[in-house]
Design a protein around this motif. Structure first.
Motif, PDB file in Angstrom:
ATOM      1  N   ARG A   1      32.663  46.934   4.772  1.00 28.76           N
ATOM      2  CA  ARG A   1      33.326  48.213   4.508  1.00 28.76           C
ATOM      3  C   ARG A   1      32.460  49.437   4.725  1.00 28.76           C
ATOM      4  N   PHE A   2      31.162  49.275   4.760  1.00 27.82           N
ATOM      5  CA  PHE A   2      30.273  50.428   4.916  1.00 27.82           C
ATOM      6  C   PHE A   2      29.422  50.256   6.163  1.00 27.82           C
ATOM      7  N   PRO A   3      30.029  50.466   7.334  1.00 31.54           N
ATOM      8  CA  PRO A   3      29.262  50.287   8.576  1.00 31.54           C
ATOM      9  C   PRO A   3      28.160  51.326   8.707  1.00 31.54           C
ATOM     10  N   VAL A   4      26.944  50.866   8.788  1.00 28.97           N
ATOM     11  CA  VAL A   4      25.784  51.735   8.969  1.00 28.97           C
ATOM     12  C   VAL A   4      24.947  51.178  10.108  1.00 28.97           C
ATOM     13  N   ARG A   5      23.990  51.962  10.536  1.00 35.03           N
ATOM     14  CA  ARG A   5      23.113  51.509  11.606  1.00 35.03           C
ATOM     15  C   ARG A   5      22.295  50.316  11.128  1.00 35.03           C
ATOM     16  N   GLY A   6      22.253  49.307  11.950  1.00 36.80           N
ATOM     17  CA  GLY A   6      21.502  48.114  11.613  1.00 36.80           C
ATOM     18  C   GLY A   6      22.337  46.986  11.034  1.00 36.80           C
ATOM     19  N   THR A   7      23.663  47.190  10.920  1.00 29.84           N
ATOM     20  CA  THR A   7      24.508  46.125  10.371  1.00 29.84           C
ATOM     21  C   THR A   7      24.451  44.873  11.235  1.00 29.84           C
ATOM     22  N   ASP A   8      24.531  45.060  12.547  1.00 29.23           N
ATOM     23  CA  ASP A   8      24.465  43.906  13.449  1.00 29.23           C
ATOM     24  C   ASP A   8      23.125  43.188  13.332  1.00 29.23           C
ATOM     25  N   LEU A   9      22.065  43.957  13.125  1.00 33.38           N
ATOM     26  CA  LEU A   9      20.742  43.343  12.977  1.00 33.38           C
ATOM     27  C   LEU A   9      20.670  42.528  11.689  1.00 33.38           C
ATOM     28  N   VAL A  10      21.290  43.046  10.633  1.00 36.53           N
ATOM     29  CA  VAL A  10      21.316  42.302   9.366  1.00 36.53           C
ATOM     30  C   VAL A  10      22.090  40.997   9.534  1.00 36.53           C
ATOM     31  N   LEU A  11      23.247  41.069  10.206  1.00 34.77           N
ATOM     32  CA  LEU A  11      24.038  39.855  10.427  1.00 34.77           C
ATOM     33  C   LEU A  11      23.276  38.852  11.281  1.00 34.77           C
ATOM     34  N   PHE A  12      22.553  39.362  12.272  1.00 32.16           N
ATOM     35  CA  PHE A  12      21.737  38.461  13.106  1.00 32.16           C
ATOM     36  C   PHE A  12      20.654  37.794  12.268  1.00 32.16           C
ATOM     37  N   GLY A  13      20.051  38.548  11.366  1.00 32.03           N
ATOM     38  CA  GLY A  13      19.047  37.969  10.484  1.00 32.03           C
ATOM     39  C   GLY A  13      19.630  36.901   9.578  1.00 32.03           C
ATOM     40  N   ILE A  14      20.859  37.129   9.102  1.00 29.27           N
ATOM     41  CA  ILE A  14      21.520  36.127   8.255  1.00 29.27           C
ATOM     42  C   ILE A  14      21.757  34.845   9.045  1.00 29.27           C
ATOM     43  N   LEU A  15      22.170  34.984  10.293  1.00 30.10           N
ATOM     44  CA  LEU A  15      22.388  33.801  11.124  1.00 30.10           C
ATOM     45  C   LEU A  15      21.077  33.073  11.414  1.00 30.10           C
ATOM     46  N   VAL A  16      20.007  33.840  11.600  1.00 37.02           N
ATOM     47  CA  VAL A  16      18.712  33.221  11.876  1.00 37.02           C
ATOM     48  C   VAL A  16      18.249  32.382  10.699  1.00 37.02           C
ATOM     49  N   THR A  17      18.516  32.848   9.484  1.00 40.40           N
ATOM     50  CA  THR A  17      18.104  32.075   8.311  1.00 40.40           C
ATOM     51  C   THR A  17      18.766  30.704   8.278  1.00 40.40           C
ATOM     52  N   GLN A  18      19.957  30.593   8.879  1.00 39.98           N
ATOM     53  CA  GLN A  18      20.640  29.301   8.926  1.00 39.98           C
ATOM     54  C   GLN A  18      19.995  28.348   9.919  1.00 39.98           C
TER      55      GLN A  18
ATOM     56  N   ARG B   1      32.568  38.104   4.494  1.00 39.05           N
ATOM     57  CA  ARG B   1      32.630  39.337   5.291  1.00 39.05           C
ATOM     58  C   ARG B   1      33.777  39.272   6.284  1.00 39.05           C
ATOM     59  N   ALA B   2      33.948  38.123   6.949  1.00 31.23           N
ATOM     60  CA  ALA B   2      35.038  37.979   7.912  1.00 31.23           C
ATOM     61  C   ALA B   2      36.390  38.155   7.229  1.00 31.23           C
ATOM     62  N   PHE B   3      36.522  37.651   6.000  1.00 36.15           N
ATOM     63  CA  PHE B   3      37.781  37.790   5.278  1.00 36.15           C
ATOM     64  C   PHE B   3      38.006  39.227   4.827  1.00 36.15           C
ATOM     65  N   MET B   4      36.977  39.864   4.300  1.00 35.03           N
ATOM     66  CA  MET B   4      37.111  41.218   3.761  1.00 35.03           C
ATOM     67  C   MET B   4      37.399  42.248   4.845  1.00 35.03           C
ATOM     68  N   GLN B   5      36.988  41.962   6.059  1.00 35.20           N
ATOM     69  CA  GLN B   5      37.310  42.879   7.157  1.00 35.20           C
ATOM     70  C   GLN B   5      38.801  42.919   7.426  1.00 35.20           C
ATOM     71  N   GLY B   6      39.509  41.870   7.057  1.00 35.31           N
ATOM     72  CA  GLY B   6      40.945  41.833   7.296  1.00 35.31           C
ATOM     73  C   GLY B   6      41.771  42.479   6.196  1.00 35.31           C
ATOM     74  N   ILE B   7      41.153  42.912   5.107  1.00 36.07           N
ATOM     75  CA  ILE B   7      41.886  43.583   4.039  1.00 36.07           C
ATOM     76  C   ILE B   7      42.212  45.016   4.482  1.00 36.07           C
ATOM     77  N   PRO B   8      43.475  45.434   4.456  1.00 41.33           N
ATOM     78  CA  PRO B   8      43.832  46.790   4.909  1.00 41.33           C
ATOM     79  C   PRO B   8      43.066  47.856   4.132  1.00 41.33           C
ATOM     80  N   ARG B   9      42.549  48.813   4.848  1.00 40.68           N
ATOM     81  CA  ARG B   9      41.802  49.892   4.218  1.00 40.68           C
ATOM     82  C   ARG B   9      42.690  50.738   3.314  1.00 40.68           C
TER      83      ARG B   9
END
Length: 271
Positions: A93-110, A154-162
């Motif tokens: 819900r709060f798109p800021v700079r670096g969000t994609d980098l954070v998600l990439f880091g989360i995937l890397v931890t897996q 996160r994937a689910f919450m993106q689908g909740i209408p704003r």
């Protein structure tokens, strides 16, 4: 009009055969657990005279391990969802700079091998006094549960209408209140999915439990089975009975929550 060939019956037969092949190890585990002591390898295809002595032995020897695994798994679910829910909401819900980098880091931890994490945690736990503790195992198992839960929710919450969250904000609800009273109730499927898989991660963990426990004070059932096989090779019915008891909670949760899991796992497939 040409008659459409009926392919339903062959597909059903193939499905039944594949299902039988996949479930045969489970059946043989149950069958072996009901055989008399020492006759597992020579047992028949069906326990004509079921012997429950293996379950008595398993409960006596591995009962504390089952309780330990349950405490650790439930603790990991609570911690993982408590950390992942607000993190997923912020990333959705709060798109800021670096969000994609954070998600990439989360995937890397897996992708980091668990043995690497376990070795690093052992040194840290030894200094912090967390070896052979429930808290230590809960924190270790949450390293797998938190990233997975963030991705699912996160994937689910993106689908909740704003419009829904904005209406709550207009009514005077703060961001935490919106998360607690609006977003989380609407994300039940994702929460159950993330919680279930986190429970399974913790319940079936052997590597962390084997590395971070050096005594029998806190010993999950996976370590108990691992040690049991070497110590009780003449009592395979007790070993298999322990495996059956360890499989029951996971099987029950999967059956009870399958509808929520299907909905939660596919919620973000279209995005």
């Amino acid at each position: 009009m040409k008659r459409v060939p009926n392919r339903g019956r062959p597909s059903t037969i193939v499905g039944i055969v594949l299902l039988a092949l996949m479930l045969f190890p489970v059946y043989w585990m149950v069958n072996a657990s009901l055989q008399p002591t020492g006759s597992t390898l020579r047992g028949g295809w069906f326990p004509s005279h079921p012997d429950f002595s293996g379950y008595v032995t398993a409960l006596r020897d591995q009962g504390p391990g089952l309780v330990t695994s349950l405490v650790v798994a439930l603790g990991s679910v609570t911690l993982s969802l408590g950390l992942a829910a607000p993190a997923a909401y912020a990333l959705a819900r709060f798109p800021v700079r670096g969000t994609d980098l954070v998600l990439f880091g989360i995937l890397v931890t897996q992708m980091v091998p668990s043995i690497v994490v376990a070795n690093a945690l052992y040194s840290a736990y030894n200094d912090l006094g967390l070896l052979n503790s429930y808290l230590g195992l809960i924190l270790a198992d949450s390293t797998a549960g938190v990233p997975f839960a963030i991705i699912i929710m996160r994937a689910f919450m993106q689908g909740i209408p704003r419009e829904i969250t904005e209406a709550a904000r207009v009514d005077g609800a703060g961001r935490l209140r919106v998360l607690r009273s609006v977003v989380l109730p609407m994300s039940v499927n994702a929460l159950i999915t993330a919680g279930l898989f986190t429970f399974l991660f913790a319940w079936s963990d052997l590597l962390f439990a084997l590395t971070l426990t050096t005594t029998e004070t806190v010993r999950p059932v996976t370590v108990g089975i691992y040690q049991y096989i070497g110590a009780q090779t003449n009592q395979w019915n007790a070993v298999m009975a322990t495996a059956v008891l360890a499989s029951v909670p996971a099987a029950v949760l999967l059956v009870v929550a399958q509808r929520h899991v299907a909905a939660g796992a596919t919620s973000g497939s279209g995005r």
